[in-house]
Design an enzyme around this catalytic site. Structure first.
Site, PDB file in Angstrom:
ATOM      1  N   GLU A   1      -4.636   7.787   6.723  1.00 48.12           N
ATOM      2  CA  GLU A   1      -5.647   6.959   6.060  1.00 48.12           C
ATOM      3  C   GLU A   1      -6.116   5.848   7.001  1.00 48.12           C
ATOM      4  O   GLU A   1      -7.316   5.549   7.091  1.00 48.12           O
ATOM      5  CB  GLU A   1      -5.080   6.363   4.774  1.00 48.12           C
ATOM      6  CG  GLU A   1      -6.065   5.545   3.983  1.00 48.12           C
ATOM      7  CD  GLU A   1      -5.512   5.039   2.664  1.00 48.12           C
ATOM      8  OE1 GLU A   1      -6.229   4.278   1.988  1.00 48.12           O
ATOM      9  OE2 GLU A   1      -4.359   5.390   2.313  1.00 48.12           O
TER      10      GLU A   1
ATOM     11  N   HIS B   1       0.839  -1.200   0.000  1.00 46.43           N
ATOM     12  CA  HIS B   1       0.000   0.000   0.000  1.00 46.43           C
ATOM     13  C   HIS B   1       0.873   1.248   0.000  1.00 46.43           C
ATOM     14  O   HIS B   1       0.590   2.227  -0.705  1.00 46.43           O
ATOM     15  CB  HIS B   1      -0.902  -0.033   1.234  1.00 46.43           C
ATOM     16  CG  HIS B   1      -1.813   1.129   1.355  1.00 46.43           C
ATOM     17  ND1 HIS B   1      -2.122   1.725   2.556  1.00 46.43           N
ATOM     18  CD2 HIS B   1      -2.495   1.846   0.420  1.00 46.43           C
ATOM     19  CE1 HIS B   1      -2.946   2.724   2.359  1.00 46.43           C
ATOM     20  NE2 HIS B   1      -3.189   2.827   1.076  1.00 46.43           N
TER      21      HIS B   1
ATOM     22  N   GLU C   1       2.254   1.907  -3.392  1.00 45.05           N
ATOM     23  CA  GLU C   1       1.242   2.544  -4.246  1.00 45.05           C
ATOM     24  C   GLU C   1       1.231   4.057  -4.027  1.00 45.05           C
ATOM     25  O   GLU C   1       1.192   4.834  -4.988  1.00 45.05           O
ATOM     26  CB  GLU C   1      -0.122   1.933  -3.933  1.00 45.05           C
ATOM     27  CG  GLU C   1      -1.297   2.647  -4.573  1.00 45.05           C
ATOM     28  CD  GLU C   1      -2.408   2.939  -3.583  1.00 45.05           C
ATOM     29  OE1 GLU C   1      -2.755   4.128  -3.400  1.00 45.05           O
ATOM     30  OE2 GLU C   1      -2.930   1.977  -2.991  1.00 45.05           O
ATOM     31  N   HIS C   2       1.275   4.495  -2.773  1.00 42.47           N
ATOM     32  CA  HIS C   2       1.317   5.927  -2.459  1.00 42.47           C
ATOM     33  C   HIS C   2       2.550   6.588  -3.067  1.00 42.47           C
ATOM     34  O   HIS C   2       2.477   7.663  -3.673  1.00 42.47           O
ATOM     35  CB  HIS C   2       1.353   6.126  -0.934  1.00 42.47           C
ATOM     36  CG  HIS C   2       0.021   6.133  -0.281  1.00 42.47           C
ATOM     37  ND1 HIS C   2      -0.468   7.202   0.420  1.00 42.47           N
ATOM     38  CD2 HIS C   2      -0.945   5.180  -0.216  1.00 42.47           C
ATOM     39  CE1 HIS C   2      -1.672   6.923   0.899  1.00 42.47           C
ATOM     40  NE2 HIS C   2      -1.974   5.691   0.537  1.00 42.47           N
TER      41      HIS C   2
END
Length: 996
Positions: A162, A81, A84-85
């Protein structure tokens, strides 16, 4: 589990190799699809779908990589994740952190990405003539990411923010409890989101360099042979092919094998288990989960679709019908989910009433009785064929997707299906395989079932706490006696297979119309009690029609009690019709009804053929409505819970709510509505329904495959019912139908409203700058300011300053007024966040002053493209027309008029507008701040951080002229209202004329 073999040699693709590719030109598409498709496999193994559409306004691309958070290193949860950022924050070719986002923003584009269990998806769209530049920047994500030290340290904060956004969200909490109870050696059990602890604190303690691990992860998994790319543009297929080869052939093929997990995360010892979970919201659900294998390989037979269709059915003889008759449930969902390659779950989820919560074992028995009925009756070929026919019809007449929606959906299909079937496979099944249906039914047995019960009533028995979200739960084996009772539950005479669907259309002919069709809706019929707008479709040419009827009455929102009564009327009406309407919906004929601040809105959409039958039934039921007192109590309790549960929504949602509450002429608070629930009685509702139906005005829009004669016939169904003796409906006066208006803030004054939220660690600041009444010119200026500020706002407040994960900037148009708002959900105190927003706004003055003419024109072009983007489907155009009618402005060519003004706006004019309305000392500036302060543990209102008290007080002292709103009535009584925007065409106000 199969892992990538790191000993295989990497393959570097040169441009000379790029010609060695495979092409697939026989991709099956729907009959009305006028786009061209071509599949490719590049020499480096990358699979590509090219989509050429010479008429598209937007171009788009999406990429999936066959790796997700289940492949995270054991000591770095959330790394996939985080990767991805980080790919958004600079590449070797485009090193500026916001190069990609700036390019898209200046060219009317958008982007996003998602990390799943076994894959990661990236996608964007942009104006069609800037596609090549966007695609070049996008390709570099997969070729040369930088992962700079500074961005790495900062972006961990965004991932943590998040995660904190999700901490009080039940869907995340429940999912992680299930993961915690799985086999701890299975990757399914991992914490996939990541947070500050997993990506910063623990790595530092263990001596792990996160940036180096990011590079290793990207180097290991981001391999061309496990990637799929979809591109959509105006260019020809050959031109798109050349664009792709020149950019994506550089991605290295490392001969990676996509991970596959053939072992299930739940072992036999995990079966026959009951899990009780305490939710944040006051919700009650029961979920039966059955572990299964990976069913994607059987996509042509769809055994899971067959069973989902039957178990999730809502018609007569269904599980839901039986549960509702006993007062135990309001809804039921059933379906299969292949969570990751190799395994899946078949879930049956039941929403529980209070009484249902006390009868969970009996509900489960009814579910197994239904499954027994399916098993005893055996797979029915006619049901399969009916489902097949419905799927074929849906595919044949499916609406055209936007460029972004198509690439982001099809790119996932490319990982699962042969290239020639990527468009058809998600829709069409063809193989009758009763053996596969039977095999799946063999998995749906009590001894393999896992039960999850969610409800606040289970808190006293919950003795465990899930680590990542702090969710209280209890896990216990289900007794053998209960399992045996379910196994021997037999059959239930109230449960049966559904009957053949009577709503399946057979007439797909398009209506013949007038010789000249108007470009916008026209009034077909106008009386004091009903106005009918009509537009025949000449653009989409599908056998579909959409109609909407707004039943307006000043009673509907006159006080909190009537507001609740209107809601009860709507919910009970839907509830009563559910079984009848469910089959219509399966056949592509959708009915919707909702309460509005003006009354009740009723819509019917889908295939034209049998709409008249459905409308007649619905209207007859509306004007002769009787409800069951038992269902009344259930729906009333459901409404009360929904109102209370708003408190647990995200802080930014509270900010949006309070802004509207403060500025709107008539608006009732959630607490006022909650207080009025006790006043809702059967007798009051019965009388209210009679009163509501006795005085009203109906505004109707009919658009689609319909001519004047058919539109008149449809409208007359409603009008005749209004005139019947039973209804005896009288018209309203035109002044009883005036819309709500907006309160006007005073120039050079600032207002602040503050409230607390105990559910989330994050707080929220919303700064709204009111900029006057709506007009074509005013709308253009506020939209252009928003267009220019949006990307730098995100880059400054989120990427650089790391204030929070949710950062939002956009124009707001409501009740005839307009302005711009900034929303930041943050761990920081809202006073501090608002100060950062103000500093950002002041800093943008120089950026606009220094902006080149070329950059300024790019922003204008991007905004123009956004306004002029053609609707891709009938529903989009319908909603555009309906919005103008609902606003009573009737400005159907609004986009064209605004763009004509936009073309002539100069940078000097925009700068003058900015300095006057947006800049902190602007003469026409007026602001309203909404502060949602977290009092949760670790929240800004409950923090010991040094800046939380002295610095916050100092920041408040800097704005001594800010007026604090403590009493809503006092505030509203001191303000004038903006006038309503006048209609753009000469049209009489709806309703009966008011006489002097």
């Amino acid at each position: 589990m199969d892992l990538a073999n790191s000993s295989l040699p990497a393959i570097k693709v040169t441009m000379a190799d790029a010609s060695k590719l495979l092409r697939v030109n026989n991709i099956v598409k729907s009959q009305q699809d006028n786009r061209d498709y071509r599949g490719l496999q590049l020499a480096n193994g990358l699979k590509v779908l090219l989509i050429s559409d010479p008429a598209t306004d937007k171009a788009a691309a999406a990429m999936t990589v066959d790796v997700g958070h289940m492949s995270d290193p054991e000591d770095l949860p959330g790394l996939a994740h985080f990767c991805e950022h980080m790919l958004f924050l600079g590449t070797k070719k485009y090193p500026n952190e916001n190069a990609y986002s700036t390019y898209l923003s200046e060219n009317g584009g958008s982007s996003n990405a998602s990390t799943y269990a076994d894959n990661t998806k990236y996608y964007f769209d942009v104006v069609h003539n800037q596609f090549e530049g966007a695609l070049d920047r996008f390709a570099q994500f997969f070729i040369g990411p930088l992962f700079t030290d500074s961005a790495t340290d900062r972006e961990i904060n965004a991932v943590n923010s998040e995660h904190e956004k999700n901490l009080a969200t039940d869907v995340w909490r429940i999912r992680q409890v299930n993961k915690a109870l799985a086999d701890s050696n299975h990757p399914y059990s991992k914490f996939g989101t990541g947070n500050e602890k997993t990506l910063s604190e623990d790595p530092k303690r263990l001596g792990i360099n996160v940036r180096e691990e990011l590079l290793k992860f990207h180097e290991k998994w981001y391999s061309a042979n496990i990637m799929c790319l979809a591109v959509y543009g105006r260019e020809t297929l050959d031109e798109l092919e050349a664009m792709v080869i020149s950019r994506f052939s550089e991605i290295v093929n490392k001969n990676v094998i996509s991970p596959r997990w053939t072992d299930h995360p739940f072992l036999p010892e995990h079966y026959a288990t009951k899990v009780s979970i305490v939710p944040v919201k006051d919700s009650r659900t029961l979920t039966l989960t059955f572990p299964t294998g990976d069913l994607d390989q059987f996509y042509k037979a769809g055994p899971e679709a067959y069973l989902s269709h039957l178990i999730g059915h809502e018609g007569k003889g269904s599980i839901l019908s039986e549960l509702k008759s006993r007062g135990w449930s309001n809804s039921l969902l059933a379906g299969h989910n292949t969570l990751a390659r190799g395994f899946g779950f078949f879930d049956i989820m039941v929403d529980l009433t209070q009484e249902g919560f006390e009868n969970i074992d009996e509900i489960i028995k009814i579910i197994f009785q239904y499954i027994n009925m399916l098993r005893t009756g055996g797979p029915k070929k006619w049901i399969f064929e009916e489902y097949l026919n419905l799927s074929e019809m849906q595919f044949r007449f499916k609406d055209k997707e936007t460029a972004l929606l198509l690439v982001s959906s099809v790119v996932h299909s490319m990982q699962l299906y042969p290239m020639e079937e990527v468009l058809t496979a998600p829709y069409l099944i063809s193989d009758w395989r009763p053996d596969l249906i039977q095999n799946l039914m063999d998995d749906l047995v009590p001894e393999k079932c896992r039960i999850v019960v969610v409800g606040q009533k289970v808190e006293p028995i919950c003795n465990e706490i899930e680590y990542w979200y702090g969710t209280k739960y209890r896990s216990e084996p289900i007794s053998e006696d209960v399992i045996e009772d379910w196994k021997s539950c037999g059959l239930n005479e109230n449960l049966s297979f559904p009957m053949p669907n009577p709503f399946i259309p057979t007439d797909f002919e398009l209506c013949t119309g007038e010789s000249e069709v108007k470009p916008y809706p026209v009034i077909l019929h106008d009386t004091p009690i009903m106005r009918v707008w009509y537009k025949q479709d000449t653009e989409f040419k599908k056998p579909k029609t959409i109609m909407n009827f707004d039943f307006s009455s000043p009673m509907a929102y006159s006080d909190p009690l009537n507001c609740n009564l209107t809601h009860m009327f709507v919910q009970l009406f839907k509830d009563e019709l559910n079984e009848y309407l469910y089959e219509a919906e399966l056949a592509g004929l959708r009915f919707g009804v909702s309460n509005t601040s003006n009354g009740i809105s009723l819509s019917i959409s889908g295939y034209s053929h049998k709409q008249q039958i459905l409308l007649s039934k619905v209207i007859d039921q509306l004007f002769n409505f009787e409800f069951c007192p038992k269902r009344f109590e259930i729906i009333k309790e459901q409404m009360h819970r929904a109102l209370k549960n708003f408190n647990a929504e995200q802080p930014y949602q509270h900010a949006v709510y309070y802004l509207a509450l403060i500025l709107t002429e008539h608006a009732w608070t959630k607490q006022e509505l909650i207080d009025a629930v006790s006043l809702v009685t059967v007798e009051r509702l019965e009388q209210y329904i009679k009163d509501f139906l006795s005085r009203m005005h109906v505004e109707c829009l009919i658009h689609g495959n319909v001519n004047k004669q058919k539109a008149t016939a449809l409208a007359s169904i409603v009008e005749q019912k209004l005139k019947t003796t039973n209804a005896n409906t009288l018209p309203l006066l035109s002044r009883q139908l005036l819309l709500k208006r907006e309160y006007k803030l005073v120039n050079q004054e600032s207002y602040r409203f503050e409230t607390e939220n105990e559910f989330h660690k994050s707080s929220c600041a919303e700064l709204y700058l009111q900029c006057g009444m709506q007009s074509d010119s005013a709308n253009v200026f506020i939209d252009l300011v928003s267009q220019i500020l949006c990307e730098p706002c995100y880059n400054t407040l989120r990427t650089k300053e790391q204030l929070g994960y949710i950062v939002f900037c956009a124009s707001r148009k409501a009740n005839g007024a307009q302005g711009i708002r900034f929303i930041v959900q943050s761990a920081k105190h809202p006073v501090y966040v608002e100060e950062r927003i103000e500093l950002f706004l002041d800093s943008m003055t120089k950026q606009i002053e220094d902006m080149s003419d070329e950059e300024f024109n790019r922003h204008k072009d991007a905004l123009a493209a956004q306004k002029l983007e053609k609707p891709k489907r009938l529903s989009t155009l319908f909603n555009k027309f309906l919005n103008e009618i609902s606003l009573q402005q009737y400005h159907f060519d609004r986009a064209e008029k605004e763009v004509a003004i936009l073309r002539n706006v100069t940078k000097t004019e925009l700068l003058d507008y900015y300095k006057s309305n947006i800049l902190s000392m602007g003469p026409n500036r007026s602001t309203l701040s909404i502060h949602i302060v977290s009092t949760a543990d670790g929240g800004a209102g409950n923090s010991n951080e040094i800046e939380s008290t002295p610095v916050i007080n100092e920041l408040i002292d800097r704005r001594p002229n800010t007026i604090v709103i403590n009493d809503l009535a006092v505030f509203k009584s001191s303000k004038e209202l903006y006038p309503m925007v006048q209609p753009y065409i000469d049209i009489q106000p709806k309703g009966a004329k008011s006489k002097l």
